[in-house]
Design a protein around this motif. Structure first.
Motif, PDB file in Angstrom:
ATOM      1  N   ASP A  43      18.557  24.045 -15.586  1.00  0.00           N
ATOM      2  CA  ASP A  43      17.496  23.616 -14.656  1.00  0.00           C
ATOM      3  C   ASP A  43      18.116  22.623 -13.674  1.00  0.00           C
ATOM      4  OD1 ASP A  43      15.580  24.936 -16.409  1.00  0.00           O
ATOM      5  OD2 ASP A  43      15.842  23.198 -17.740  1.00  0.00           O
ATOM      6  N   ASN A 208      13.082  17.463 -14.906  1.00  0.00           N
ATOM      7  CA  ASN A 208      12.465  17.954 -16.159  1.00  0.00           C
ATOM      8  C   ASN A 208      13.392  18.887 -16.934  1.00  0.00           C
ATOM      9  OD1 ASN A 208      12.508  20.032 -14.373  1.00  0.00           O
ATOM     10  ND2 ASN A 208      10.402  20.723 -14.732  1.00  0.00           N
ATOM     11  N   THR A 210      15.716  20.694 -19.534  1.00  0.00           N
ATOM     12  CA  THR A 210      15.815  20.695 -21.003  1.00  0.00           C
ATOM     13  C   THR A 210      17.080  21.455 -21.388  1.00  0.00           C
ATOM     14  OG1 THR A 210      14.625  22.783 -21.286  1.00  0.00           O
ATOM     15  CG2 THR A 210      13.294  20.767 -21.266  1.00  0.00           C
TER      16      THR A 210
END
Ligand code: IYR
Length: 229
Positions: A43, A208, A210
């Motif tokens: 990400d 965000n 992960t």
């Protein structure tokens, strides 16, 4: 003198720095602590990363040990959004076939804990893609084509240096391997004597981001090493 060294001409070892054993251990521990904080990220943020940082990390990669010092690598660095979009389209096409069954059951089961699928938005979101090529043959400094040696080993070591350099600089990376990735030769204008090994994605992680828990499970030393003393 053309500046091309063809004969053996030893020069005194440059740059070597010796540390007292305690300091060596402290440095080894310090590096382990640093590199253990590297995680493969999927990400990415689209925040820009200055080109000079990437260039400097590539210089570090170029110092890697390699076969006969032919330095059989090429790094095609892509920041152009239109080219990234083309790479995403081509990569996702391969990945769709892969995840639809080409990979086989066992491989797909092995990937399950990683949570990956055919969707690769990071190929457009990350500021930089680095397509890493290995050359079966390449021109020497005098322009004559010659065979290269230990190409996969050399390219892999240089890639390790690059990942380490990017991590040290504060960037996240992903070693992406759409298979097959011959389409990268066309897009990056590389000759057919060069084979793409890895598409390295780099940039800031998304806020965000992960990682799979699975990726945090590292084998203990007793499982990865054996000593004969
Ligand atoms: N190239 C695919 C599949 C993949 C394969 C392995 I082995 C990985 O460790 C991770 C992914 C993909 O990028 O999704």
């Amino acid at each position: 003198m053309d500046g091309i060294t063809k004969d053996f001409r030893p020069v005194p070892l440059p740059d070597y720095v010796e540390y007292p054993p305690e300091e060596m251990l402290a440095r080894a521990r310090g590096f382990y602590e640093t590199i253990a904080k590297r995680h493969t990220v999927r990400d990415f943020s689209s925040r820009p990363v200055p080109r000079e940082i990437i260039e400097t990390c590539l210089l570090a990669a170029g110092t890697a040990p390699n076969g006969a010092n032919h330095q059989p690598w090429h790094f095609a660095v892509i920041g152009d959004p239109a080219i990234k979009a083309r790479i995403r389209v081509e990569a996702e096409e391969e990945e769709k076939a892969f995840y639809a069954g080409k990979a086989g059951e066992e491989w797909l089961a092995a990937l399950k804990p990683l949570g990956t699928d055919a969707s690769k938005p990071f190929l457009e979101e990350a500021p930089w893609l680095i397509a890493i090529f290995g050359a079966r043959q390449s021109p020497s400094a005098d322009g004559v084509m010659r065979k290269n040696y230990y190409v996969p080993e050399s390219v892999s070591i240089a890639t390790g240096f690059l990942i380490t350099a990017l991590h040290q600089a504060g960037l996240a990376t992903l070693t992406h391997t759409p298979s097959p990735m011959g389409f990268l030769n066309g897009i990056c204008k590389r000759p057919s004597a060069e084979k793409p090994y890895i598409l390295l994605v780099t940039g800031y992680p998304a806020p965000n981001a992960t990682i799979p828990r699975h990726a945090t499970e590292k084998k203990p030393l007793s499982q990865i090493a054996s000593f004969f003393v």
